[in-house]
Design a protein around this motif. Structure first.
Motif, PDB file in Angstrom:
ATOM      1  N   ASN A  55       0.814  -1.306  -0.427  1.00 48.80           N
ATOM      2  CA  ASN A  55       0.313  -0.050  -0.062  1.00 48.80           C
ATOM      3  C   ASN A  55       1.185   1.646   0.335  1.00 48.80           C
ATOM      4  OD1 ASN A  55      -1.153  -2.167   1.151  1.00 48.80           O
ATOM      5  ND2 ASN A  55      -3.366  -1.042   1.538  1.00 48.80           N
ATOM      6  N   THR A  56       1.394   1.199   0.825  1.00 49.62           N
ATOM      7  CA  THR A  56       2.706   2.554   1.090  1.00 49.62           C
ATOM      8  C   THR A  56       3.634   2.342   0.609  1.00 49.62           C
ATOM      9  OG1 THR A  56       4.009   1.623   3.136  1.00 49.62           O
ATOM     10  CG2 THR A  56       1.849   3.172   3.227  1.00 49.62           C
ATOM     11  N   GLY A  57       4.723   0.876   0.577  1.00 46.94           N
ATOM     12  CA  GLY A  57       6.197   1.130  -0.748  1.00 46.94           C
ATOM     13  C   GLY A  57       6.762   0.764   0.556  1.00 46.94           C
ATOM     14  N   GLU A  58       6.774   0.956   1.940  1.00 45.25           N
ATOM     15  CA  GLU A  58       7.520   0.848   3.165  1.00 45.25           C
ATOM     16  C   GLU A  58       7.605  -0.397   3.268  1.00 45.25           C
ATOM     17  OE1 GLU A  58       7.411   1.613   8.120  1.00 45.25           O
ATOM     18  OE2 GLU A  58       6.161   1.141   6.478  1.00 45.25           O
ATOM     19  N   VAL A  59       9.975  -0.827   3.250  1.00 43.95           N
ATOM     20  CA  VAL A  59       9.978  -1.526   2.947  1.00 43.95           C
ATOM     21  C   VAL A  59      10.114  -2.299   4.912  1.00 43.95           C
ATOM     22  CG1 VAL A  59      12.421  -3.674   3.160  1.00 43.95           C
ATOM     23  CG2 VAL A  59      11.983  -0.825   1.157  1.00 43.95           C
ATOM     24  N   LEU A  60       9.564  -3.580   5.071  1.00 37.05           N
ATOM     25  CA  LEU A  60       9.310  -3.795   7.375  1.00 37.05           C
ATOM     26  C   LEU A  60      10.187  -4.628   7.102  1.00 37.05           C
ATOM     27  CD1 LEU A  60       5.796  -4.351   6.546  1.00 37.05           C
ATOM     28  CD2 LEU A  60       6.569  -1.813   7.521  1.00 37.05           C
ATOM     29  N   TYR A  61      11.261  -5.270   6.043  1.00 38.72           N
ATOM     30  CA  TYR A  61      12.500  -5.735   6.215  1.00 38.72           C
ATOM     31  C   TYR A  61      13.437  -6.001   5.376  1.00 38.72           C
ATOM     32  CZ  TYR A  61      15.012 -10.312   7.860  1.00 38.72           C
ATOM     33  OH  TYR A  61      16.102 -11.156   8.341  1.00 38.72           O
ATOM     34  N   ALA A  62      13.999  -6.124   5.507  1.00 37.32           N
ATOM     35  CA  ALA A  62      15.702  -6.283   4.032  1.00 37.32           C
ATOM     36  C   ALA A  62      16.503  -6.997   5.035  1.00 37.32           C
ATOM     37  CB  ALA A  62      15.431  -4.767   4.181  1.00 37.32           C
ATOM     38  N   LYS A  63      17.661  -7.907   3.599  1.00 41.53           N
ATOM     39  CA  LYS A  63      18.524  -8.916   4.162  1.00 41.53           C
ATOM     40  C   LYS A  63      19.300  -9.250   3.041  1.00 41.53           C
ATOM     41  CE  LYS A  63      21.050 -11.443   7.141  1.00 41.53           C
ATOM     42  NZ  LYS A  63      21.868 -11.216   7.785  1.00 41.53           N
ATOM     43  N   ARG A  64      19.949  -8.688   2.506  1.00 42.40           N
ATOM     44  CA  ARG A  64      20.652  -8.757   1.502  1.00 42.40           C
ATOM     45  C   ARG A  64      19.886  -8.492   0.524  1.00 42.40           C
ATOM     46  NH1 ARG A  64      22.161 -13.414   3.886  1.00 42.40           N
ATOM     47  NH2 ARG A  64      23.857 -13.223   4.680  1.00 42.40           N
ATOM     48  N   ALA A  65      18.499  -7.254   0.517  1.00 41.55           N
ATOM     49  CA  ALA A  65      17.834  -7.357  -0.568  1.00 41.55           C
ATOM     50  C   ALA A  65      18.911  -6.467  -1.914  1.00 41.55           C
ATOM     51  CB  ALA A  65      16.747  -5.283  -0.326  1.00 41.55           C
ATOM     52  N   SER A 249       2.493 -12.603  -1.687  1.00 38.26           N
ATOM     53  CA  SER A 249       2.129 -11.602  -1.930  1.00 38.26           C
ATOM     54  C   SER A 249       0.529 -11.866  -1.436  1.00 38.26           C
ATOM     55  CB  SER A 249       1.346 -10.018  -2.767  1.00 38.26           C
ATOM     56  OG  SER A 249       0.560  -9.161  -2.519  1.00 38.26           O
ATOM     57  N   ALA A 250       0.653 -11.233   0.148  1.00 37.25           N
ATOM     58  CA  ALA A 250      -1.056 -11.218   0.390  1.00 37.25           C
ATOM     59  C   ALA A 250      -1.746  -9.939   1.253  1.00 37.25           C
ATOM     60  CB  ALA A 250      -0.686 -12.450   1.643  1.00 37.25           C
ATOM     61  N   VAL A 251      -3.541 -10.038   1.857  1.00 39.43           N
ATOM     62  CA  VAL A 251      -3.494  -9.144   1.999  1.00 39.43           C
ATOM     63  C   VAL A 251      -4.410 -10.083   3.036  1.00 39.43           C
ATOM     64  CG1 VAL A 251      -6.239  -7.632   1.195  1.00 39.43           C
ATOM     65  CG2 VAL A 251      -4.145  -8.400  -0.274  1.00 39.43           C
ATOM     66  N   ARG A 252      -4.821  -9.349   4.243  1.00 39.69           N
ATOM     67  CA  ARG A 252      -5.023  -9.377   5.559  1.00 39.69           C
ATOM     68  C   ARG A 252      -5.442  -8.265   5.462  1.00 39.69           C
ATOM     69  NH1 ARG A 252      -2.375 -13.605   9.048  1.00 39.69           N
ATOM     70  NH2 ARG A 252      -2.779 -15.914   7.110  1.00 39.69           N
ATOM     71  N   ASP A 253      -6.701  -8.081   6.041  1.00 47.05           N
ATOM     72  CA  ASP A 253      -8.063  -6.973   7.389  1.00 47.05           C
ATOM     73  C   ASP A 253      -7.249  -5.861   6.583  1.00 47.05           C
ATOM     74  OD1 ASP A 253      -8.094  -7.989   9.567  1.00 47.05           O
ATOM     75  OD2 ASP A 253      -6.290  -7.855  10.355  1.00 47.05           O
ATOM     76  N   GLY A 254      -7.361  -5.550   5.100  1.00 47.55           N
ATOM     77  CA  GLY A 254      -7.234  -4.194   4.030  1.00 47.55           C
ATOM     78  C   GLY A 254      -5.995  -4.121   3.458  1.00 47.55           C
ATOM     79  N   ARG A 255      -4.558  -4.228   4.193  1.00 48.27           N
ATOM     80  CA  ARG A 255      -3.257  -4.661   4.149  1.00 48.27           C
ATOM     81  C   ARG A 255      -2.857  -5.134   3.286  1.00 48.27           C
ATOM     82  NH1 ARG A 255      -1.735  -0.439   7.357  1.00 48.27           N
ATOM     83  NH2 ARG A 255       0.339  -0.790   6.749  1.00 48.27           N
ATOM     84  N   ARG A 256      -1.626  -5.217   2.173  1.00 49.22           N
ATOM     85  CA  ARG A 256      -1.344  -5.899   1.555  1.00 49.22           C
ATOM     86  C   ARG A 256       0.147  -6.293   2.123  1.00 49.22           C
ATOM     87  NH1 ARG A 256      -2.428  -8.855  -3.009  1.00 49.22           N
ATOM     88  NH2 ARG A 256      -4.064  -8.167  -3.597  1.00 49.22           N
ATOM     89  N   LEU A 257       0.701  -7.118   1.847  1.00 42.72           N
ATOM     90  CA  LEU A 257       2.168  -7.440   2.030  1.00 42.72           C
ATOM     91  C   LEU A 257       2.758  -7.804   0.965  1.00 42.72           C
ATOM     92  CD1 LEU A 257       2.204  -8.075   5.395  1.00 42.72           C
ATOM     93  CD2 LEU A 257       2.859  -5.847   4.783  1.00 42.72           C
ATOM     94  N   ILE A 258       3.656  -7.580   0.468  1.00 41.87           N
ATOM     95  CA  ILE A 258       4.794  -8.208  -0.580  1.00 41.87           C
ATOM     96  C   ILE A 258       6.306  -8.985  -0.055  1.00 41.87           C
ATOM     97  CG2 ILE A 258       6.429  -8.293  -3.000  1.00 41.87           C
ATOM     98  CD1 ILE A 258       4.573  -6.140  -3.782  1.00 41.87           C
ATOM     99  N   ALA A 259       6.088 -10.899  -0.013  1.00 46.60           N
ATOM    100  CA  ALA A 259       7.384 -10.574   0.458  1.00 46.60           C
ATOM    101  C   ALA A 259       8.629 -11.595  -0.973  1.00 46.60           C
ATOM    102  CB  ALA A 259       7.372 -12.166   1.869  1.00 46.60           C
ATOM    103  N   VAL A 260       9.783 -11.243  -0.529  1.00 45.73           N
ATOM    104  CA  VAL A 260      10.352 -12.475  -1.693  1.00 45.73           C
ATOM    105  C   VAL A 260      11.257 -12.821  -0.935  1.00 45.73           C
ATOM    106  CG1 VAL A 260      12.233 -12.190  -3.822  1.00 45.73           C
ATOM    107  CG2 VAL A 260      10.182 -10.264  -3.251  1.00 45.73           C
TER     108      VAL A 260
END
Length: 447
Positions: A55-65, A249-260
């Motif tokens: 939704n926002t593009g914020e990076v919540l977690y990164a490891k050797r991204a 990618s998954a959606v819960r409670d109206g929020r979508r996250l992308i995990a790679v």
């Protein structure tokens, strides 16, 4: 203005390629910029990961991204992005017939298996890309749109640069082994977010669990699609040089996250790690909404070389993208990671019952804790995993925690937290620095 001009150039070039086909030698591929990326994945460990709030593009977690990695079949997300673009602009239609060339038909598995000279609709080709990860259909779609796979790959690279994929270069449409074809976890997240943002009308291709093709049922390689609540795409990938990859990618409670997650050691460990990242990410978003200042890194054990394997008998992911490429691995780059103080309340060690007074025949009682600080060294969905981590830290870093009370706390927010309680401020800070020096997750919690 500049980006609009580049988009216009891209559209004109794509149209020219599509109409000129393979008989258009006048277009020099050197006109399309390629990237020179150093260091190469040959000198890196395979693991990398990132979690992004779509939704926002914020990076919540990164490891050797930002470290270069082989994308394998996740490449097909960009192949489909360009196909969606052509559909949206009316340059192709879903009912158009693609004639499969001998080059496309000769691609190694996995593939749809359509014979050279046979035809397949654009719609079926895209379904095969999203579910079976069909290498023959990747080439067929590329040739149908741009005249040749080489030209199509150049357009893939150009489009990726325009989207902000600064560490990515494509040389084929399938993700089959080629040491020149590299990307990064961050770039793949950018691409994943772009395809759902720019073409929501076609994102459903990535959500398909299966489709029927000429009497056979083609099933999606992404096993988490049927296991993780809210997951609705995107793409798996595997070659020997990359390890097991997944953009999800998954959606819960109206929020979508992308995990790679890139470089998993097995399908099961990769899937488990993606699941852990998504669960933790959603938990962090929920806790933030309640006023808590928390990060993903605080809420889960941060792996040093890759996701922790859970006990499993699962082997392979059904997506052996073809040829084996053996590359020598070396030291890995490590991106910065910010750790913030947790607001999670912890039990006061002083409230614990005092140990029984020893008799003359018993051993001396353990030293009473000297302080009320806590060191937290990871959080897990599984209590057994938390206990394993506790035992590992006690074994490897026992001296740093000799005056503490080790414990696996009761689940809070669905996680079992590994903690060392009853420490002084100085001892807790020193112990945490010891863990961080060895790339272990750690934070100090004040009373």
């Amino acid at each position: 203005m500049f980006q609009a001009a580049r988009r216009a150039f891209f559209a004109l070039a794509l149209a020219a390629f599509a109409t000129a086909g393979v008989a258009a030698p006048g277009v020099a591929l050197a006109q399309v910029p390629y990237l020179s990326l150093k260091p190469t994945p040959a000198t890196e460990t395979k693991y990398a990961a990132i979690v992004v709030d779509a939704n926002t593009g914020e990076v919540l977690y990164a490891k050797r991204a930002d470290s270069p990695r082989y994308p394998a079949s996740i490449t097909k997300v960009m192949t489909m992005y360009l196909a969606f673009e052509a559909l949206a602009e009316g340059r192709i239609r879903s009912t158009d017939l693609i004639t499969v060339s001998s080059r496309a038909a000769s691609q190694p598995p996995t593939k749809l298996g359509v014979a050279a000279g046979d035809t397949v609709t654009v719609d079926d080709a895209l379904k095969a890309l999203a579910t079976r990860s069909a290498n023959d259909m990747a080439v067929a779609v590329a040739e149908h749109i741009a005249g040749s796979e080489q030209r199509f790959a150049a357009l893939m690279t150009l489009r990726g640069q325009e989207l902000g994929m600064t560490n990515t270069r494509f040389v084929n449409a399938s993700g089959l082994p080629d040491s020149r074809q590299v990307s990064s976890a961050r770039d793949i997240a950018i691409m994943s977010r772009a395809v759902m943002r720019d073409f929501p009308q076609y994102y459903g291709y990535f959500s398909m669990k299966s489709f029927d093709f000429r009497g056979q049922t083609i099933r999606n390689h992404n096993r988490l699609m049927g296991q993780f609540a809210g997951m609705d795409g995107l793409k798996t990938g595997y070659i020997n040089a990359s390890g097991f990859n997944l953009a999800a990618s998954a959606v819960r409670d109206g929020r979508r996250l992308i995990a790679v997650v890139l470089g998993g050691r097995s399908t099961s460990s990769r899937d488990d790690h993606v699941e852990d990242l998504l669960l933790t990410g959603f938990d962090v978003l929920k806790r933030r909404s309640l006023g808590e200042n928390i990060t993903v890194a605080q809420s889960m054990f941060e792996p040093t070389e890759g996701p922790i394997d859970r006990p499993s008998t699962a082997q392979g992911d059904g997506e052996q993208d073809g040829l084996r490429v053996v590359l020598t691995e070396g030291p890995a780059l490590r991106g910065p990671l910010t750790i913030q103080r947790s607001m999670q309340p912890v039990a006061n060690p002083a409230e614990r019952a005092a140990p029984a007074t020893p008799t003359k025949k018993t051993a001396a009682a353990p030293k009473k804790p000297k302080g009320q600080y806590v060191v937290q060294a990871g959080a897990f969905k599984s209590k057994s995993q938390a206990r394993e981590q506790l035992a590992l830290i006690k074994k490897r870093f026992g001296a740093a925690f000799r005056d503490s009370e080790p414990a696996v706390g009761d689940p809070s927010g669905g996680f079992y937290r590994v903690r060392f309680e009853g420490m002084t401020a100085d001892a807790a800070k020193s112990a945490c620095q010891t863990l961080k020096a060895k790339k272990q997750a750690c934070m100090v919690i004040a009373p």
